[in-house]
Design a protein around this motif. Structure first.
Motif, PDB file in Angstrom:
ATOM      1  N   GLU A   4       0.893 -17.743  -5.219  1.00 13.04           N
ATOM      2  CA  GLU A   4       0.851 -17.258  -6.609  1.00 13.04           C
ATOM      3  C   GLU A   4       1.095 -15.750  -6.682  1.00 13.04           C
ATOM      4  O   GLU A   4       1.794 -15.281  -7.573  1.00 13.04           O
ATOM      5  N   VAL A   5       0.519 -15.011  -5.760  1.00 16.74           N
ATOM      6  CA  VAL A   5       0.702 -13.552  -5.745  1.00 16.74           C
ATOM      7  C   VAL A   5       2.152 -13.195  -5.411  1.00 16.74           C
ATOM      8  O   VAL A   5       2.725 -12.254  -5.974  1.00 16.74           O
ATOM      9  N   ARG A  32      -5.848   2.485  -1.976  1.00 17.59           N
ATOM     10  CA  ARG A  32      -6.273   2.927  -3.307  1.00 17.59           C
ATOM     11  C   ARG A  32      -6.274   4.444  -3.418  1.00 17.59           C
ATOM     12  O   ARG A  32      -5.866   4.990  -4.447  1.00 17.59           O
ATOM     13  N   ARG A  50       3.266  -2.349  -2.584  1.00 17.04           N
ATOM     14  CA  ARG A  50       1.971  -2.910  -2.966  1.00 17.04           C
ATOM     15  C   ARG A  50       1.289  -3.414  -1.713  1.00 17.04           C
ATOM     16  O   ARG A  50       1.950  -3.733  -0.731  1.00 17.04           O
ATOM     17  N   LEU A  68       5.858  -5.892   0.080  1.00 19.09           N
ATOM     18  CA  LEU A  68       4.422  -6.125   0.024  1.00 19.09           C
ATOM     19  C   LEU A  68       3.879  -6.122   1.446  1.00 19.09           C
ATOM     20  O   LEU A  68       4.406  -6.821   2.311  1.00 19.09           O
ATOM     21  N   VAL A 111      -1.338  -6.467  -0.432  1.00 13.04           N
ATOM     22  CA  VAL A 111      -2.042  -7.719  -0.701  1.00 13.04           C
ATOM     23  C   VAL A 111      -3.204  -7.776   0.284  1.00 13.04           C
ATOM     24  O   VAL A 111      -3.003  -7.697   1.498  1.00 13.04           O
ATOM     25  N   PRO A 159      -0.828   0.142  -5.463  1.00 14.97           N
ATOM     26  CA  PRO A 159      -1.471  -1.008  -6.108  1.00 14.97           C
ATOM     27  C   PRO A 159      -1.960  -2.013  -5.059  1.00 14.97           C
ATOM     28  O   PRO A 159      -1.285  -2.260  -4.059  1.00 14.97           O
ATOM     29  N   VAL A 160      -3.134  -2.572  -5.308  1.00 11.81           N
ATOM     30  CA  VAL A 160      -3.742  -3.539  -4.387  1.00 11.81           C
ATOM     31  C   VAL A 160      -4.025  -4.833  -5.145  1.00 11.81           C
ATOM     32  O   VAL A 160      -4.673  -4.811  -6.188  1.00 11.81           O
ATOM     33  N   ASP A 161      -3.519  -5.937  -4.611  1.00 17.04           N
ATOM     34  CA  ASP A 161      -3.808  -7.259  -5.148  1.00 17.04           C
ATOM     35  C   ASP A 161      -4.813  -7.917  -4.212  1.00 17.04           C
ATOM     36  O   ASP A 161      -4.477  -8.229  -3.069  1.00 17.04           O
ATOM     37  N   VAL A 162      -6.037  -8.106  -4.682  1.00 16.91           N
ATOM     38  CA  VAL A 162      -7.057  -8.742  -3.859  1.00 16.91           C
ATOM     39  C   VAL A 162      -6.990 -10.259  -4.054  1.00 16.91           C
ATOM     40  O   VAL A 162      -6.981 -10.746  -5.178  1.00 16.91           O
ATOM     41  N   VAL A 163      -6.923 -10.958  -2.936  1.00 15.78           N
ATOM     42  CA  VAL A 163      -6.858 -12.411  -2.936  1.00 15.78           C
ATOM     43  C   VAL A 163      -8.130 -12.923  -2.251  1.00 15.78           C
ATOM     44  O   VAL A 163      -8.368 -12.655  -1.074  1.00 15.78           O
ATOM     45  N   TYR A 172       7.715 -11.966  -6.984  1.00 13.67           N
ATOM     46  CA  TYR A 172       8.602 -11.143  -6.172  1.00 13.67           C
ATOM     47  C   TYR A 172       9.601 -11.974  -5.365  1.00 13.67           C
ATOM     48  O   TYR A 172      10.365 -11.438  -4.569  1.00 13.67           O
TER      49      TYR A 172
END
Length: 161
Positions: A26-27, A143, A118, A4, A120, A148-152, A31
């Motif tokens: 949490e994100v 993108r 990914r 990540l 973050v 894949p993008v996890d927005v926090v 993993y």
């Protein structure tokens, strides 16, 4: 092994830091068994991410954008965290740019995306301010590349001045 990468705001307020830390945990949790985190360890989101990866027992990989990054960019109050993260990383890659300029930041971002499974993004969703290498730019680039993008951005999070 899942890798990540992180991008995010450097100007998180003092009250936002624990909110972002908790959201990052949490994100990262899914993993945690086999995690590699890659970060430029800038102040704010990048360093928080790196600290959480290390706290979970993950492997930390650091990408330093330029040869002068520590002396030219890292503020004195951020040096202890920056130095500690460099020391605990399993790998530190310093890019061969003389100065921390647009080319260095773009190259560092490319390195993050190339190595990651990914991204973050500790990001409030605001568009780029025109400064190259910012959070919005890297999210858009990821993108476009199909990463894949996890927005926090937890409730109550704000940026400071």
């Amino acid at each position: 092994m899942t890798t990540l990468a992180v991008t995010g705001h450097t100007d998180l307020t003092e009250k936002t830091v624990p909110l972002v830390r908790a959201a990052l945990r949490e994100v990262l949790k899914p993993y945690s068994e086999d995690l590699t985190g890659i970060s430029c360890i800038a102040a704010g989101a990048d360093s928080l991410f790196a600290e959480e990866v290390s706290a979970m027992g993950g492997r930390l990989v650091v990408v330093v954008p330029s040869l002068d990054y520590r002396s030219a960019v890292v503020k004195p109050e951020d040096l202890p965290v920056f130095d500690h993260l460099n020391e605990t990383a399993v790998e530190v890659q310093t890019l061969p740019y003389e100065s921390a300029d647009r080319a260095a930041y773009e190259a560092a971002n490319s390195e993050l995306l190339e190595r990651a499974d990914r991204l973050v993004a500790v990001w409030d969703g605001t568009p780029s301010t025109g400064r190259a290498g910012g959070t919005a730019d890297l999210v858009e680039e990821a993108r476009r590349a199909g990463l894949p993008v996890d927005v926090v951005w937890p409730d109550g999070a704000v940026r400071g001045g």
